[in-house]
Design a protein around this motif. Structure first.
Motif, short mmCIF file in Angstrom:
data_model
loop_
_atom_site.label_atom_id
_atom_site.label_comp_id
_atom_site.label_asym_id
_atom_site.label_seq_id
_atom_site.Cartn_x
_atom_site.Cartn_y
_atom_site.Cartn_z
N ASP A 8 0.92 -1.12 -0.18
CA ASP A 8 0.13 0.20 -0.17
C ASP A 8 0.99 1.11 0.00
O ASP A 8 1.59 1.51 0.92
CB ASP A 8 -1.06 -0.06 1.34
CG ASP A 8 -1.88 1.24 1.33
OD1 ASP A 8 -1.98 1.94 0.44
OD2 ASP A 8 -2.56 1.51 2.25
N ASN A 9 0.98 1.88 -1.12
CA ASN A 9 1.51 3.18 -1.43
C ASN A 9 0.58 4.36 -1.18
O ASN A 9 0.57 5.24 -1.98
CB ASN A 9 2.42 3.36 -2.50
CG ASN A 9 3.35 2.35 -2.63
OD1 ASN A 9 4.24 2.22 -1.57
ND2 ASN A 9 3.61 1.63 -3.44
N THR A 10 -0.24 4.51 -0.34
CA THR A 10 -1.23 5.42 -0.20
C THR A 10 -0.53 6.98 0.23
O THR A 10 0.19 6.81 1.05
CB THR A 10 -2.27 5.18 1.09
OG1 THR A 10 -2.93 3.86 0.67
CG2 THR A 10 -3.43 6.16 1.14
N LEU A 11 -1.09 7.78 -0.48
CA LEU A 11 -0.77 9.16 -0.47
C LEU A 11 -2.04 9.63 0.63
O LEU A 11 -3.05 10.08 0.24
CB LEU A 11 -0.59 9.99 -1.58
CG LEU A 11 0.36 9.71 -2.55
CD1 LEU A 11 0.46 10.29 -3.74
CD2 LEU A 11 1.79 9.62 -1.65
N SER A 12 -1.78 9.81 1.89
CA SER A 12 -2.80 10.30 2.88
C SER A 12 -3.42 11.60 2.53
O SER A 12 -4.47 11.75 3.08
CB SER A 12 -2.36 10.01 4.17
OG SER A 12 -1.13 10.81 4.62
N LYS A 13 -2.55 12.57 1.90
CA LYS A 13 -3.11 13.82 1.67
C LYS A 13 -3.38 14.04 0.13
O LYS A 13 -2.90 15.05 -0.31
CB LYS A 13 -2.32 14.94 2.23
CG LYS A 13 -2.22 14.65 3.76
CD LYS A 13 -0.93 15.81 4.21
CE LYS A 13 -0.93 15.35 5.95
NZ LYS A 13 0.31 16.52 6.41
N ASN A 14 -3.71 13.03 -0.58
CA ASN A 14 -3.79 13.15 -2.04
C ASN A 14 -4.74 14.32 -2.37
O ASN A 14 -5.80 14.72 -1.56
CB ASN A 14 -4.33 11.64 -2.61
CG ASN A 14 -5.64 11.41 -2.41
OD1 ASN A 14 -6.75 12.44 -2.79
ND2 ASN A 14 -5.91 10.27 -1.94
N GLU A 15 -4.56 14.65 -3.45
CA GLU A 15 -5.38 15.80 -3.87
C GLU A 15 -6.20 15.38 -5.22
O GLU A 15 -6.65 16.19 -6.14
CB GLU A 15 -4.52 16.97 -4.58
CG GLU A 15 -3.57 17.44 -3.59
CD GLU A 15 -4.20 18.50 -2.60
OE1 GLU A 15 -5.57 18.77 -2.65
OE2 GLU A 15 -3.69 18.57 -1.55
N ASN A 104 -7.06 2.23 -3.11
CA ASN A 104 -7.64 1.22 -3.91
C ASN A 104 -9.08 0.37 -3.19
O ASN A 104 -9.59 -0.20 -3.83
CB ASN A 104 -6.93 0.24 -4.78
CG ASN A 104 -5.85 -0.28 -3.88
OD1 ASN A 104 -6.19 -0.69 -2.62
ND2 ASN A 104 -4.72 -0.84 -4.24
N SER A 105 -9.00 0.51 -1.96
CA SER A 105 -10.05 -0.09 -1.22
C SER A 105 -11.47 0.35 -1.33
O SER A 105 -12.47 -0.18 -1.10
CB SER A 105 -10.02 -0.03 0.44
OG SER A 105 -9.81 1.22 1.04
N LEU A 106 -11.41 1.71 -2.05
CA LEU A 106 -12.65 2.17 -2.45
C LEU A 106 -13.43 1.32 -3.51
O LEU A 106 -14.69 1.30 -3.32
CB LEU A 106 -12.31 3.39 -3.05
CG LEU A 106 -13.50 4.30 -3.67
CD1 LEU A 106 -14.30 5.09 -2.48
CD2 LEU A 106 -13.16 5.40 -4.66
N TYR A 107 -12.76 0.64 -4.52
CA TYR A 107 -13.13 -0.06 -5.54
C TYR A 107 -13.01 -1.60 -5.43
O TYR A 107 -13.82 -2.24 -5.94
CB TYR A 107 -12.91 0.52 -6.63
CG TYR A 107 -11.32 0.58 -7.07
CD1 TYR A 107 -10.86 -0.71 -7.46
CD2 TYR A 107 -10.56 1.71 -7.03
CE1 TYR A 107 -9.56 -0.91 -7.75
CE2 TYR A 107 -9.35 1.41 -7.44
CZ TYR A 107 -8.74 0.23 -7.71
OH TYR A 107 -7.29 0.29 -8.09
#
Length: 249
Positions: A8-15, A104-107
């Motif tokens: 998981d390379n999540t950007l926690s403050k993505n735009e 990506n857990s959103l979808y």
């Protein structure tokens, strides 16, 4: 945005202001979009049924005939997950949208359910196109700050497009890439939220549309979506200033 290859390379403050996952289907006698929507509705809070008027013209040797038929779009909404999912008889497609994308857990869970439903109801259902689209928007107060957000290549291109004219109202570039069948349509620049007024705020766009246009069975969809996610994330990392990515983490 996340990348699925090695974790998981999540950007926690993505735009990311808008996310769309779309699957265009090949129509056949077994495909029953209304039934798919009805079965999937149990995973959502509510369903909105929209009637679409469809007209067609049949030409014969001596005349033409206008016919009218009605098709439906079924919009499934989950308030809890901040997503909507449309199953469209008119377009022979389904798509998921959200303005609250985090990772990506959103979808992934929903797509797994869709694949199971399609397999059980429609047999050999196939797609002709699958795409993921991430629309990123970054706050940027001045022209000098463009290079703090975009990487060197993009900041140079956008500054070049800005030079020489003080009355520009919008500056947008578009590029397309084809990597062994996986395609990326890539838009960037200054869309200007006050358009058509002259640019006064330099907020930046990074619109990444990662897609494949080939026939694919339902059992392949999840793997293809993972690959499209990789491609989109790779393009994002390549075109954004590494120091700014650290800010987004």
């Amino acid at each position: 945005m996340t990348e699925d290859i090695t974790g998981d390379n999540t950007l926690s403050k993505n735009e990311i202001k808008n996310f769309i996952l779309r699957v265009d289907l090949i129509n056949n006698d077994q495909l029953d979009i209304a039934k798919i929507a009805e079965t999937m509705s149990e995973y959502f809070d509510r369903t909105e049924k929209k009637q679409i008027n469809k007209f067609s013209i049949n030409f014969t040797k001596g005349s033409s005939e206008l016919t009218k038929g009605d098709t439906f779009d079924y919009v499934l909404v989950s308030e809890e997950k901040s997503i909507s999912m449309t199953f469209s008889e008119t377009q022979c497609a389904f798509w998921l949208e959200s303005n609250q994308y985090k990772d990506n857990s959103l979808y992934k869970g929903i797509m797994s359910k869709v694949v199971n439903v399609v397999d059980s109801l429609c047999g050999e259902a196939k797609s002709r196109r699958i795409g993921l689209r991430y629309v990123n928007q970054f706050k940027c107060k001045t022209k000098r700050n463009i290079g703090k957000i975009y990487g060197k290549r993009l900041s140079s291109v956008v500054r070049a497009m800005l030079s020489g004219e003080d009355l520009q109202s919008r500056v947008i570039g578009m590029e397309e890439y084809n990597d062994d069948g996986f395609k990326i349509r890539f838009q960037y620049g200054i869309p200007n939220k006050f358009y058509p007024s002259v640019i006064g705020v330099f907020d930046l766009l990074l619109d990444i549309d990662s897609f494949i246009e080939s026939e694919s069975g339902a059992s392949e969809w999840e793997g293809i979506i993972t690959s499209l996610n990789h491609a989109a994330y790779g393009k994002f990392v390549k075109e954004i200033n590494p120091k700014y990515i650290e800010v987004l983490n």
